[in-house]
Scaffold this motif. Structure first.
Motif, short mmCIF file in Angstrom:
data_model
loop_
_atom_site.label_atom_id
_atom_site.label_comp_id
_atom_site.label_asym_id
_atom_site.label_seq_id
_atom_site.Cartn_x
_atom_site.Cartn_y
_atom_site.Cartn_z
N ALA A 43 0.82 -1.21 0.00
CA ALA A 43 0.00 0.00 0.00
C ALA A 43 0.85 1.26 0.00
O ALA A 43 0.55 2.22 -0.70
N GLU A 44 1.93 1.26 0.78
CA GLU A 44 2.80 2.43 0.86
C GLU A 44 3.46 2.73 -0.49
O GLU A 44 3.54 3.87 -0.93
N PHE A 47 0.97 4.10 -2.98
CA PHE A 47 0.71 5.51 -2.71
C PHE A 47 1.85 6.39 -3.23
O PHE A 47 1.62 7.43 -3.85
N GLY A 51 0.01 8.02 -5.91
CA GLY A 51 -0.71 9.03 -5.13
C GLY A 51 -2.14 8.65 -4.81
O GLY A 51 -2.98 9.53 -4.60
N ILE A 52 -2.43 7.34 -4.80
CA ILE A 52 -3.79 6.87 -4.48
C ILE A 52 -3.68 5.72 -3.49
O ILE A 52 -2.63 5.09 -3.35
N SER A 53 -4.79 5.43 -2.83
CA SER A 53 -4.81 4.31 -1.89
C SER A 53 -4.76 2.99 -2.66
O SER A 53 -5.03 2.95 -3.87
N SER A 54 -4.44 1.92 -1.96
CA SER A 54 -4.40 0.62 -2.63
C SER A 54 -5.79 0.22 -3.11
O SER A 54 -5.94 -0.39 -4.17
N GLN A 56 -8.12 2.28 -4.26
CA GLN A 56 -8.32 3.02 -5.50
C GLN A 56 -7.51 2.39 -6.63
O GLN A 56 -7.99 2.28 -7.75
N TYR A 57 -6.29 2.00 -6.31
CA TYR A 57 -5.41 1.38 -7.31
C TYR A 57 -6.04 0.11 -7.88
O TYR A 57 -6.13 -0.05 -9.09
#
Length: 92
Positions: A43-44, A47, A51-54, A56-57
């Motif tokens: 997740a890190e 991001f 620039g998005i959360s996992s 959203q990805y």
């Protein structure tokens, strides 16, 4: 005589896809193909890269895979769709 110009449509509505999203789609898919054997990436790192959360990805990745705008071997596409399904599964 001058042509009248149409007023600007303004920003796209929330959730609308933009040309930037389409461009980044190739990057999302490339990243996913690289990290598919290791759970799709942390997740890190997602991001930092996008620039998005996992969540959203994986939602965007699933959309990219379903729309088929980018070439991806069928077996890999199925693996990635399954990975998205697992990542987006809501624990019950």
């Amino acid at each position: 005589m001058r042509r009248s110009q149409k007023p600007s449509a303004g920003p796209p509505p929330p959730g609308a896809r933009t040309s930037k999203d389409v461009y980044r789609g190739g990057e999302l898919l490339e990243y996913a193909m690289t990290w598919r054997h290791w759970g799709g990436g942390h997740a890190e790192e997602i991001f930092v890269q996008f620039g998005i959360s996992s969540a959203q990805y994986f939602t965007r990745l699933e959309l990219i895979l379903r729309e088929g705008h980018y070439r991806c071997p069928p077996r890999v596409r199925l693996e990635l769709l399954e990975l998205c399904r697992r990542k987006l599964e809501i624990p019950g």
